[in-house]
Write a protein that holds these residues in place. Structure first.
Motif, short mmCIF file in Angstrom:
data_model
loop_
_atom_site.label_atom_id
_atom_site.label_comp_id
_atom_site.label_asym_id
_atom_site.label_seq_id
_atom_site.Cartn_x
_atom_site.Cartn_y
_atom_site.Cartn_z
N MET A 194 5.75 -2.51 -11.18
CA MET A 194 4.68 -2.84 -10.23
C MET A 194 5.26 -3.32 -8.90
O MET A 194 4.79 -2.93 -7.82
CB MET A 194 3.75 -3.90 -10.82
N LEU A 195 6.31 -4.14 -8.96
CA LEU A 195 6.99 -4.57 -7.75
C LEU A 195 7.58 -3.38 -7.02
O LEU A 195 7.54 -3.30 -5.78
CB LEU A 195 8.07 -5.59 -8.08
N ALA A 196 8.12 -2.41 -7.78
CA ALA A 196 8.62 -1.19 -7.16
C ALA A 196 7.50 -0.44 -6.45
O ALA A 196 7.72 0.20 -5.41
CB ALA A 196 9.27 -0.30 -8.22
N GLY A 197 6.28 -0.51 -7.00
CA GLY A 197 5.13 0.10 -6.34
C GLY A 197 4.87 -0.53 -4.97
O GLY A 197 4.58 0.17 -3.99
N PHE A 198 4.99 -1.87 -4.90
CA PHE A 198 4.84 -2.54 -3.60
C PHE A 198 5.95 -2.13 -2.66
O PHE A 198 5.73 -1.93 -1.45
CB PHE A 198 4.86 -4.06 -3.81
N PHE A 199 7.16 -2.02 -3.19
CA PHE A 199 8.33 -1.61 -2.41
C PHE A 199 8.10 -0.23 -1.80
O PHE A 199 8.24 -0.02 -0.58
CB PHE A 199 9.54 -1.64 -3.36
N LEU A 200 7.72 0.74 -2.63
CA LEU A 200 7.53 2.10 -2.16
C LEU A 200 6.30 2.21 -1.25
O LEU A 200 6.33 2.92 -0.23
CB LEU A 200 7.38 3.04 -3.36
N GLY A 201 5.24 1.50 -1.59
CA GLY A 201 4.05 1.51 -0.75
C GLY A 201 4.31 0.90 0.62
O GLY A 201 3.78 1.38 1.63
N ALA A 202 5.14 -0.13 0.66
CA ALA A 202 5.48 -0.75 1.95
C ALA A 202 6.25 0.22 2.82
O ALA A 202 6.04 0.27 4.05
CB ALA A 202 6.30 -2.02 1.71
N VAL A 203 7.14 1.01 2.21
CA VAL A 203 7.87 2.02 2.98
C VAL A 203 6.90 3.04 3.56
O VAL A 203 7.00 3.43 4.73
CB VAL A 203 8.91 2.72 2.08
N LEU A 204 5.94 3.49 2.76
CA LEU A 204 4.95 4.46 3.24
C LEU A 204 4.15 3.89 4.41
O LEU A 204 3.96 4.55 5.44
CB LEU A 204 4.01 4.86 2.10
N LEU A 205 3.69 2.66 4.27
CA LEU A 205 2.89 2.04 5.33
C LEU A 205 3.70 1.82 6.59
O LEU A 205 3.19 1.95 7.71
CB LEU A 205 2.32 0.71 4.83
N ALA A 206 4.97 1.48 6.43
CA ALA A 206 5.82 1.20 7.58
C ALA A 206 6.21 2.45 8.34
O ALA A 206 6.35 2.43 9.57
CB ALA A 206 7.08 0.45 7.14
N THR A 207 6.40 3.55 7.61
CA THR A 207 6.90 4.77 8.24
C THR A 207 5.83 5.82 8.48
O THR A 207 6.00 6.69 9.34
CB THR A 207 7.99 5.41 7.37
N GLY A 208 4.75 5.78 7.70
CA GLY A 208 3.76 6.85 7.76
C GLY A 208 4.27 8.15 7.18
O GLY A 208 3.68 9.21 7.40
N SER A 209 5.37 8.08 6.43
CA SER A 209 6.02 9.29 5.92
C SER A 209 6.13 9.22 4.40
O SER A 209 6.84 8.37 3.86
CB SER A 209 7.41 9.43 6.53
N LEU A 210 5.44 10.13 3.73
CA LEU A 210 5.60 10.21 2.28
C LEU A 210 6.97 10.78 1.93
O LEU A 210 7.51 10.50 0.86
CB LEU A 210 4.49 11.08 1.67
N TYR A 211 7.53 11.57 2.84
CA TYR A 211 8.90 12.07 2.63
C TYR A 211 9.88 10.90 2.51
O TYR A 211 10.80 10.93 1.67
CB TYR A 211 9.33 12.97 3.78
#
Length: 286
Positions: A194-211
């Motif tokens: 679940m913490l990894a989900g926050f980690f990955l979701g934060a990257v998406l929100l910060a970059t706007g890039s699913l890649y």
């Protein structure tokens, strides 16, 4: 509220819950076709005397098809809506976040090895390059499929409806629960996912890039599988010549789940999330 208001927004668009439900229906049908095709091609290859090296692309392809169907036929949106536009695939961006994903698990693991809490032990001899290639070919489509499922269309539709905070919380919880059937899963390992989900979701929100999110996810898993030869979310991997095993308490090292299930990985992910929030996500609140 009348029936049409339950289905449609004031501007005539289908409301987010119904779009997500429709996405899941299309995903189920698409994956049924792609996995059947995958099995057919594998069988044909075996019949011709070839042994398929990888068999992991069916779900990822089905998720791409379902995403495209909703974007173009329901929402009339481009790939940008889910962070898959051309500008989001900058090689420099992907390299930077792949490095972030690799270091986020490599550094705490190496620190634990230096402390004697993880140690390398001999394993059956084999080809490191062959194992690494197979690991790459299996982990990449797995990362693509998981990210498309939870941080692709569903994430975008939820964010539009309930905001980024609740979307991040909801998708991270579901991400953890999806790993409950994995070998050796327990409360600690699921909470770490679940913490990894926050980690990955934060990257998406910060970059706007699913890649970029896929790059982080893949690099994290690849370091554990190809570099450390440890299980990935409890799933054993090819480990020619050596493997890294826990020599300390499971709460610190992750035990049979792999280093990502221990305190070292938790501290690393938490530090990255706090950094991204401080540098990037605060602007989303303004």
């Amino acid at each position: 509220m009348n029936g049409s208001a339950l289905l449609l927004t004031p501007d005539g668009r289908l409301r987010a819950p119904w779009r997500i439900l429709l996405f899941m229906v299309v995903l189920f049908m698409a994956v049924a076709v792609t996995i059947t095709l995958e099995a057919f091609l594998d069988s044909a290859a075996l019949a011709a005397g070839y042994r398929p090296l990888v068999s992991e692309w069916g779900f990822a392809l089905g998720a791409v098809i379902a995403t495209a169907a909703l974007l173009f036929w329901v929402d009339n949106k481009s790939w940008d809506y889910v962070g898959l536009g051309a500008h989001a695939a900058s090689p420099r961006l992907l390299a930077r976040y792949a490095l972030l994903g690799a270091l986020a698990i490599a550094l705490p693991s190496l620190l634990l090895m230096a402390m004697g809490q993880l140690r390398a032990v001999p394993a059956a001899p084999g080809s490191w390059w062959a194992a690494t290639g197979l690991t790459f070919a299996n982990l990449l489509p797995a990362a693509v499929g998981e990210e498309l499922l939870l941080r692709g269309y569903i994430f975008a539709a939820l964010r539009e409806s309930i905001g980024w905070r609740w979307t991040l919380i909801a998708t991270s919880i579901v991400f953890g629960l999806f790993h409950v059937p994995n070998p050796g899963a327990d409360a600690e390992s699921v909470l770490l996912v679940m913490l990894a989900g926050f980690f990955l979701g934060a990257v998406l929100l910060a970059t706007g890039s699913l890649y970029a999110t896929i790059a982080v996810h893949f690099a994290w898993n690849w370091v554990m599988a190809a570099g450390l030869h440890t299980p990935v979310s409890g799933i054993p991997v090819l480990a020619p010549d050596y493997r890294v095993v826990d020599a300390g308490p499971d709460w610190l090292t992750g035990g049979g789940w792999g280093p990502e299930g221990g305190l070292g990985a938790a501290v690393s992910m938490f530090a990255v999330v706090i950094y991204i929030y401080a540098r990037r996500l605060r602007r989303l609140e303004k």
